[in-house]
Design a protein around this motif. Structure first.
Motif, PDB file in Angstrom:
ATOM      1  N   PRO A  33     -87.046   0.202 -47.336  1.00  0.00           N
ATOM      2  CA  PRO A  33     -87.946   0.298 -46.180  1.00  0.00           C
ATOM      3  C   PRO A  33     -89.297  -0.378 -46.382  1.00  0.00           C
ATOM      4  O   PRO A  33     -90.000  -0.654 -45.409  1.00  0.00           O
ATOM      5  N   GLY A  36     -92.475   0.407 -44.266  1.00  0.00           N
ATOM      6  CA  GLY A  36     -92.036   1.182 -43.109  1.00  0.00           C
ATOM      7  C   GLY A  36     -92.083   0.479 -41.773  1.00  0.00           C
ATOM      8  O   GLY A  36     -92.088   1.134 -40.729  1.00  0.00           O
ATOM      9  N   THR A  39     -88.793   1.354 -40.360  1.00  0.00           N
ATOM     10  CA  THR A  39     -88.578   2.796 -40.501  1.00  0.00           C
ATOM     11  C   THR A  39     -89.304   3.616 -39.448  1.00  0.00           C
ATOM     12  O   THR A  39     -88.747   4.577 -38.903  1.00  0.00           O
ATOM     13  N   THR A  40     -90.541   3.256 -39.172  1.00  0.00           N
ATOM     14  CA  THR A  40     -91.354   3.999 -38.211  1.00  0.00           C
ATOM     15  C   THR A  40     -90.677   4.050 -36.841  1.00  0.00           C
ATOM     16  O   THR A  40     -90.600   5.113 -36.209  1.00  0.00           O
ATOM     17  N   LEU A  62     -95.170   5.324 -47.150  1.00  0.00           N
ATOM     18  CA  LEU A  62     -94.117   5.778 -46.247  1.00  0.00           C
ATOM     19  C   LEU A  62     -94.318   7.234 -45.824  1.00  0.00           C
ATOM     20  O   LEU A  62     -94.165   7.585 -44.650  1.00  0.00           O
ATOM     21  N   ILE A  66     -94.888   8.241 -41.876  1.00  0.00           N
ATOM     22  CA  ILE A  66     -93.788   8.880 -41.154  1.00  0.00           C
ATOM     23  C   ILE A  66     -93.699  10.350 -41.551  1.00  0.00           C
ATOM     24  O   ILE A  66     -93.311  10.683 -42.673  1.00  0.00           O
ATOM     25  N   LEU A  73     -86.879  10.511 -47.359  1.00  0.00           N
ATOM     26  CA  LEU A  73     -87.124   9.397 -48.274  1.00  0.00           C
ATOM     27  C   LEU A  73     -86.503   9.697 -49.632  1.00  0.00           C
ATOM     28  O   LEU A  73     -86.754  10.748 -50.221  1.00  0.00           O
TER      29      LEU A  73
END
Length: 258
Positions: A33, A36, A39-40, A62, A66, A73
Motif C-alpha cells: 500500500p 496509502g 488504500t484510503t 498508514l 486510515i 494492516l
C-alpha cells in the motif's frame, strides 16, 4: 529501499479502483500500500481491506491516514506470508476476495505467482506492472512477447491489458512506463491438468531455448521420450518454435507424457 513508486494522480487512483468488482461484500487484499494512495479510497468503498506492507516507515503513515474499522494492516513480507492460511479466517464472511497491487518491479513475477497459488480463492486481481512485463503477461500465441509467463497467466486467469500509465504519474518518477492488468480468476484452465505447478514448470522448460524448434526443445528438456513421435501424436509441427504453440498445444504435450 523497497523499490516503491507512489501514485500521485487522484483520477488515476479512481480509474484503477473502478476496475475492481464490488458487490458490497468484497474483501480487498492490497499488496504494497505504500503511503496509502489507493488504500484510503479502497477503505471507503469496500467492505474490508487488508493491506500487506513490508516497509516499517509506512506503518505510522498508514495507521494515521486510515482509521476505518474495516481496515487491517499486516506488516510483513508478502513473499513470506502463507496466503492460504491467512485467508481462511475471511472466506466464510466475504463472497468475493480480490487482489490489488502497485507491484514493485523487482518482485513482479514472484507476486504474480503468489497470486496464482491462491487463485482458486480469488475472484479477481488488478495489478500495476512495468509496461513491458504487462505486455508479456497479456501476449497471445504468435506475438513477439509471448512466452512462458503469457501461458502461465492464461492457465490461471483471463488477462486484460487495461491501460498504460505514464511514468510522470509517480513519485519518484521511474525510468519506464507502467500498465494496469486485470485478471479474472474465474476463467481458467486449472482443472484441465492434474498438477498445475508441474504443468507451468513443464512449459517453462520448453521455453528455455526459444530460438530452437519445439522438436529440439522437447529432445533437450524431456528425457526418455521419442520427441518426433510425441509431437506427431499431439499433431504439432516439429519445426515450430515455442512461441508458436498455444496453451492447448502445451496441455496436449503435457498430458501425453504423464
Amino acid at each position: 529501499m523497497f523499490g516503491q513508486n507512489f501514485i500521485t494522480d487522484k483520477n488515476l487512483i479512481l480509474k484503477i479502483i473502478s476496475l475492481l468488482k464490488n458487490d458490497g461484500n468484497t474483501l480487498v487484499i492490497e499488496i504494497g500500500p505504500g503511503q496509502g494512495a489507493l488504500t484510503t479510497t479502497l477503505a471507503k468503498q469496500f467492505a474490508k481491506v487488508v493491506a500487506i506492507e513490508i516497509d516499517r516507515d509506512m506503518e505510522e503513515i498508514l495507521k494515521s491516514k486510515i482509521k476505518s474499522d474495516n481496515f487491517e494492516l499486516i506488516m510483513d513480507d508478502v513473499l513470506e506470508i502463507d496466503f492460504a492460511e491467512m485467508l481462511q479466517k475471511y472466506i466464510a464472511d466475504y463472497k468475493n476476495i480480490v487482489l490489488i497491487s502497485n507491484t514493485p518491479y523487482y518482485i513482479t513475477s514472484e507476486i504474480l505467482f503468489r497470486a496464482f497459488e491462491i487463485s482458486p480463492i480469488l475472484s479477481q486481481g488488478v495489478f500495476m506492472f512495468q509496461k513491458e512485463v504487462a505486455e508479456r503477461i497479456c501476449a497471445k500465441v504468435g506475438d513477439k512477447k509471448y512466452n512462458n509467463l503469457s501461458i502461465a497467466t492464461e492457465f490461471y486467469a483471463k488477462a486484460k491489458y487495461e491501460f498504460t500509465v505514464k511514468r510522470n504519474m509517480f513519485n519518484p518518477v521511474p525510468k519506464v512506463d507502467s500498465a494496469i492488468v486485470s485478471l479474472d480468476f474465474n476463467e481458467n484452465k486449472i482443472g484441465d491438468v492434474k498438477n498445475a505447478l508441474e504443468f507451468v514448470n513443464f512449459v517453462r522448460k520448453l521455453f528455455n531455448n526459444r530460438r530452437k524448434t519445439i522438436l529440439n526443445n522437447v529432445k533437450s528438456s524431456i528425457q526418455g521420450v521419442d520427441a518426433t513421435k510425441l509431437l506427431e501424436q499431439c499433431e504439432i509441427n516439429p519445426q515450430l518454435r515455442p512461441e508458436n504453440l498455444s496453451i492447448d498445444d502445451y496441455m496436449r504435450l503435457y498430458k501425453r507424457i504423464k
